[in-house]
Enzyme design. Structure first.
Site, PDB file in Angstrom:
ATOM      1  N   GLY A  36      45.107  42.676  48.727  1.00  0.00           N
ATOM      2  CA  GLY A  36      46.046  42.275  48.344  1.00  0.00           C
ATOM      3  C   GLY A  36      46.273  41.201  49.031  1.00  0.00           C
ATOM      4  O   GLY A  36      45.669  40.661  50.528  1.00  0.00           O
ATOM      5  N   SER A  39      47.402  40.408  52.923  1.00  0.00           N
ATOM      6  CA  SER A  39      46.185  41.146  53.774  1.00  0.00           C
ATOM      7  C   SER A  39      44.899  41.050  53.789  1.00  0.00           C
ATOM      8  O   SER A  39      44.243  41.093  55.092  1.00  0.00           O
ATOM      9  CB  SER A  39      46.525  42.828  53.691  1.00  0.00           C
ATOM     10  OG  SER A  39      46.264  42.953  51.665  1.00  0.00           O
ATOM     11  N   TYR A 106      47.017  45.544  36.483  1.00  0.00           N
ATOM     12  CA  TYR A 106      47.890  45.592  37.548  1.00  0.00           C
ATOM     13  C   TYR A 106      48.608  47.097  37.090  1.00  0.00           C
ATOM     14  O   TYR A 106      49.404  46.072  35.448  1.00  0.00           O
ATOM     15  CB  TYR A 106      48.505  44.165  38.107  1.00  0.00           C
ATOM     16  CG  TYR A 106      47.552  43.171  38.330  1.00  0.00           C
ATOM     17  CD1 TYR A 106      47.399  42.642  39.936  1.00  0.00           C
ATOM     18  CD2 TYR A 106      47.134  42.412  37.923  1.00  0.00           C
ATOM     19  CE1 TYR A 106      46.367  42.083  40.822  1.00  0.00           C
ATOM     20  CE2 TYR A 106      45.988  40.897  38.683  1.00  0.00           C
ATOM     21  CZ  TYR A 106      46.149  41.299  39.959  1.00  0.00           C
ATOM     22  OH  TYR A 106      45.003  40.146  40.152  1.00  0.00           O
ATOM     23  N   TYR A 107      48.499  47.323  37.657  1.00  0.00           N
ATOM     24  CA  TYR A 107      50.433  48.396  37.679  1.00  0.00           C
ATOM     25  C   TYR A 107      51.310  48.492  38.911  1.00  0.00           C
ATOM     26  O   TYR A 107      51.027  49.235  39.835  1.00  0.00           O
ATOM     27  CB  TYR A 107      50.081  49.683  37.213  1.00  0.00           C
ATOM     28  CG  TYR A 107      48.847  50.158  36.241  1.00  0.00           C
ATOM     29  CD1 TYR A 107      49.299  50.139  35.098  1.00  0.00           C
ATOM     30  CD2 TYR A 107      47.424  49.625  36.122  1.00  0.00           C
ATOM     31  CE1 TYR A 107      47.962  50.467  34.070  1.00  0.00           C
ATOM     32  CE2 TYR A 107      47.046  49.045  35.295  1.00  0.00           C
ATOM     33  CZ  TYR A 107      47.258  49.812  34.062  1.00  0.00           C
ATOM     34  OH  TYR A 107      46.809  49.638  32.651  1.00  0.00           O
ATOM     35  N   ASN A 168      48.074  30.871  44.906  1.00  0.00           N
ATOM     36  CA  ASN A 168      47.863  31.659  45.011  1.00  0.00           C
ATOM     37  C   ASN A 168      48.529  32.253  43.124  1.00  0.00           C
ATOM     38  O   ASN A 168      49.055  33.314  42.652  1.00  0.00           O
ATOM     39  CB  ASN A 168      47.998  32.803  45.329  1.00  0.00           C
ATOM     40  CG  ASN A 168      46.851  33.678  45.494  1.00  0.00           C
ATOM     41  OD1 ASN A 168      46.242  33.895  44.480  1.00  0.00           O
ATOM     42  ND2 ASN A 168      47.148  33.717  46.737  1.00  0.00           N
ATOM     43  N   GLY A 255      39.050  37.118  45.886  1.00  0.00           N
ATOM     44  CA  GLY A 255      39.258  37.294  47.206  1.00  0.00           C
ATOM     45  C   GLY A 255      38.311  36.419  47.568  1.00  0.00           C
ATOM     46  O   GLY A 255      38.994  35.471  49.315  1.00  0.00           O
ATOM     47  N   ASP A 258      41.292  34.065  49.738  1.00  0.00           N
ATOM     48  CA  ASP A 258      42.174  34.589  49.989  1.00  0.00           C
ATOM     49  C   ASP A 258      40.537  34.312  51.870  1.00  0.00           C
ATOM     50  O   ASP A 258      41.420  33.571  52.672  1.00  0.00           O
ATOM     51  CB  ASP A 258      42.233  36.084  50.417  1.00  0.00           C
ATOM     52  CG  ASP A 258      43.184  36.203  49.499  1.00  0.00           C
ATOM     53  OD1 ASP A 258      44.418  35.241  48.483  1.00  0.00           O
ATOM     54  OD2 ASP A 258      42.832  37.001  48.618  1.00  0.00           O
TER      55      ASP A 258
END
Length: 319
Positions: A36, A39, A106-107, A168, A255, A258
Site C-alpha cells: 500500500g 504504509s 487489484y480486487y 500516484n 514500490g 514510495d
C-alpha cells in the site's frame, strides 16, 4: 499526545505473488505480502529512524488483522486504525513475466478502506505531526475517501502541518479528466509535490520537468521523478537535477516511488539541503528496485548510509 514526524493514511492490501515467474492462470502457489503506497512510505520512514503513524479502515477479517500486525510490527503507530464488518480487506495479485514486465490485478472495489470518512479522522493525531503524507490513490477510492483527504488537508493547514502529496495516479480507479481536476485541487493545497514525469505531464499538459514544476507552483517544493536518470527539483528560484544511482539489476520496480518519497521526507526531517534530500530519495528508490515486494527492500538508516557512500550493498531478502 506524542509528537510524530509523519502521519499518513490510505488503503493497504494483501499482495499475493506466484512463487514462480509464470502467468497467473497457470500459478497454483502464492506467497503473501503487504502492499500500500502510504504504509510503504510509513515503513520506509520508520526504518530510517523516524516516528510515523499510519491508519486505515480494515476489514474485520484475517487479511485485515494480518496487515495491522505487519505494519505495527515494523514500529509504525497504528493506534488510529479502524476495523469494520461492512466490507472486506482488499487484495491484489502481481504477475511477473520478467523484472520489467509486471502486471498488477487489484480486487479492491467496495473494500473496507473505501469506507473511510471524515468522521474517522482524529484532529489531534494529525496536528501532532510535522508532515501529513497523502497520495492520489485515496481520493480515487470513493467519494467519502475524497472528502476524508480534503478534511485531513484542512486539519493539517489549520495546525501548520506540512502536506506532502504524491499524485500516484491510478487510471484503473477513475477517468483522467476527474483525476486531473481532483489532483490539481490537492496539489494547490500541498507544500511538497512528488510526481513522476508521466504524472506531471498528465496533470499539467507540459513536457519538460522545468515546465511541469513551474506549472505546479514555484512557491512549493516540487520534485519530479525521472527513473534511473534521477530527479529534478524546484523550490522558488532554487532548482536543479540530481543524478540517480546505478542499479546493477532491477528485480521489482513496484514500490520504488514510495521509497523515494520516504527518502525525500527523511532528508527534510533531517534539515538537509534540498539537493541532499533528493539524493536520499533517489538512493532509497534505487535500493527498493533490487528486492521483490513493496516493502522488503526498504533500507535501514545504516544500510542507506552505506549505499550512499558507494560501498557494496548487501541485503539478504528472500524471494
Amino acid at each position: 499526545m506524542k509528537e510524530l514526524d509523519v502521519v499518513t493514511f490510505g488503503e493497504t492490501m494483501v499482495l499475493l505473488t506466484p512463487e514462480l515467474m509464470t502467468p497467473l492462470e497457470y500459478s497454483s502457489r502464492f506467497y503473501k505480502q503487504v502492499g500500500g503506497a502510504e504504509s510503504n512510505v510509513a515503513i520506509g520512514l520508520q526504518r530510517l529512524g523516524h516516528s510515523v503513524g499510519w491508519f486505515s479502515k480494515l476489514g474485520n477479517d484475517p487479511f485485515g488483522r494480518y496487515i495491522h500486525k505487519f505494519v505495527r510490527g515494523e514500529g509504525v503507530d497504528t493506534s488510529r486504525c479502524i476495523y469494520t464488518n461492512e466490507a472486506p480487506t482488499g487484495i491484489f495479485f502481481k504477475e511477473k513475466y520478467s523484472s520489467t514486465n509486471i502486471r498488477v490485478y487489484y480486487y479492491r472495489k467496495n473494500s473496507a478502506a473505501s469506507l473511510l470518512s471524515p468522521d474517522d479522522l482524529d484532529e489531534d493525531y494529525i496536528a501532532c505531526a510535522k508532515f501529513l503524507h497523502i497520495t492520489g490513490i485515496t481520493p480515487a477510492l470513493s467519494l467519502s475517501c475524497r472528502e476524508t483527504v480534503f478534511k485531513a488537508i484542512e486539519i493539517a493547514k489549520k495546525h501548520k502541518v506540512k502536506v506532502v502529496f504524491d499524485p500516484n495516479i491510478r487510471l484503473k480507479l477513475w477517468k483522467i479528466e476527474e483525476a486531473r481536476s481532483v489532483l490539481l485541487e490537492i496539489a494547490a493545497e500541498a507544500d511538497i509535490i512528488l510526481p513522476g514525469l508521466d504524472e506531471g505531464e498528465l496533470l499539467s499538459g507540459r513536457k519538460t520537468p522545468e515546465e511541469i514544476a513551474s506549472f505546479l507552483g514555484k512557491e512549493k517544493l516540487v520534485v519530479i521523478k525521472l527513473g534511473e536518470r534521477g530527479s529534478y527539483y524546484q523550490f522558488g528560484n532554487e532548482n536543479g537535477y540530481v543524478k540517480g544511482f546505478h542499479v546493477p539489476q532491477v528485480v521489482d520496480p513496484v514500490g520504488a516511488g514510495d521509497g523515494f518519497a520516504a527518502g525525500i521526507i527523511s532528508g527534510l526531517l533531517r534539515n538537509e539541503p534540498i539537493p541532499d534530500a533528493v539524493k536520499r530519495g533517489n538512493a532509497v528508490g534505487a535500493i527498493v528496485v533490487g528486492a521483490n515486494g513493496d516493502v522488503e527492500g526498504l533500507p535501514s538508516k545504516e544500510e542507506l548510509e552505506e549505499f550512499m557512500k558507494g560501498a557494496t550493498y548487501h541485503r539478504d531478502v528472500k524471494r
